[in-house]
Motif scaffolding. Structure first.
Motif, PDB file in Angstrom:
ATOM      1  N   ASP A 137      45.439  31.765  42.657  1.00 50.33           N
ATOM      2  CA  ASP A 137      45.106  32.483  43.882  1.00 50.33           C
ATOM      3  C   ASP A 137      43.924  31.836  44.596  1.00 50.33           C
ATOM      4  O   ASP A 137      43.425  30.783  44.201  1.00 50.33           O
ATOM      5  CB  ASP A 137      44.883  33.980  43.614  1.00 50.33           C
ATOM      6  CG  ASP A 137      43.581  34.293  42.909  1.00 50.33           C
ATOM      7  OD1 ASP A 137      42.773  33.375  42.655  1.00 50.33           O
ATOM      8  OD2 ASP A 137      43.346  35.482  42.619  1.00 50.33           O
ATOM      9  N   ASP A 138      43.463  32.490  45.647  1.00 53.54           N
ATOM     10  CA  ASP A 138      42.397  31.944  46.488  1.00 53.54           C
ATOM     11  C   ASP A 138      41.070  31.771  45.749  1.00 53.54           C
ATOM     12  O   ASP A 138      40.213  31.009  46.184  1.00 53.54           O
ATOM     13  CB  ASP A 138      42.164  32.842  47.711  1.00 53.54           C
ATOM     14  CG  ASP A 138      43.382  32.911  48.616  1.00 53.54           C
ATOM     15  OD1 ASP A 138      44.249  32.018  48.511  1.00 53.54           O
ATOM     16  OD2 ASP A 138      43.474  33.854  49.414  1.00 53.54           O
ATOM     17  N   THR A 139      40.884  32.498  44.645  1.00 55.78           N
ATOM     18  CA  THR A 139      39.633  32.403  43.883  1.00 55.78           C
ATOM     19  C   THR A 139      39.604  31.152  43.011  1.00 55.78           C
ATOM     20  O   THR A 139      38.567  30.827  42.444  1.00 55.78           O
ATOM     21  CB  THR A 139      39.453  33.622  42.956  1.00 55.78           C
ATOM     22  OG1 THR A 139      40.479  33.614  41.952  1.00 55.78           O
ATOM     23  CG2 THR A 139      39.486  34.922  43.736  1.00 55.78           C
TER      24      THR A 139
END
Length: 149
Positions: A137-139
């Protein structure tokens, strides 16, 4: 120990337990970007009625665990499995997962966890879940999605 339906009066206790319970996951994966830790109390409160939420209580009524699930397009999404750190290594997480299995035995169950959460993955595998896909994901964290028929 018993598992009972949570009510709105349990929201604060469950939210506090969530923050406490998921600290160990943050330590294990080396990141505080754990979705359960990023959720605000307001977000937790707003989402409460979208889930079937259950709490595990000890003999004094203290909330020591929790789990929730919701139906999404014919599939049961399981989430926020948590056990108070003082009560771990007693099979309580297994009992909470088994409870959802009993409630939803005819349905396909899905859940996800961080790929670095080897303790969770080991538990879910023992409980009959199989990895079906991984995403990043974006993290920057990677998550494994697991399912059980």
């Amino acid at each position: 120990m018993k598992i009972v339906k949570a009510t709105e009066s349990d929201i604060l206790d469950l939210y506090r337990l969530q923050l406490l319970s998921f600290e160990s996951e943050a330590e294990m994966i080396g990141s505080r970007m754990v979705p359960a830790l990023m959720e605000s109390e307001e977000d937790y409160n707003d989402a409460f009625n979208q889930w079937h939420t259950y709490k595990m209580v000890d003999d004094t009524g203290r909330v020591i665990g929790g789990i929730r699930y919701q139906y999404d397009d014919g599939v049961v999404e399981v989430g926020r499995l948590m056990v108070h750190p003082d009560y771990r290594q007693q099979g309580l997480a297994r009992k909470l997962l088994a409870f959802v299995d009993e409630q939803c035995s005819q349905d396909r169950r899905v859940l996800y966890t961080c790929t670095k959460s080897w303790i969770n993955i080991k538990l879910y595998t023992k409980m009959g879940y199989k990895a079906v896909r991984e995403i990043q994901d974006d993290t920057g964290l990677s998550f494994v999605y697991m399912e059980k028929q």
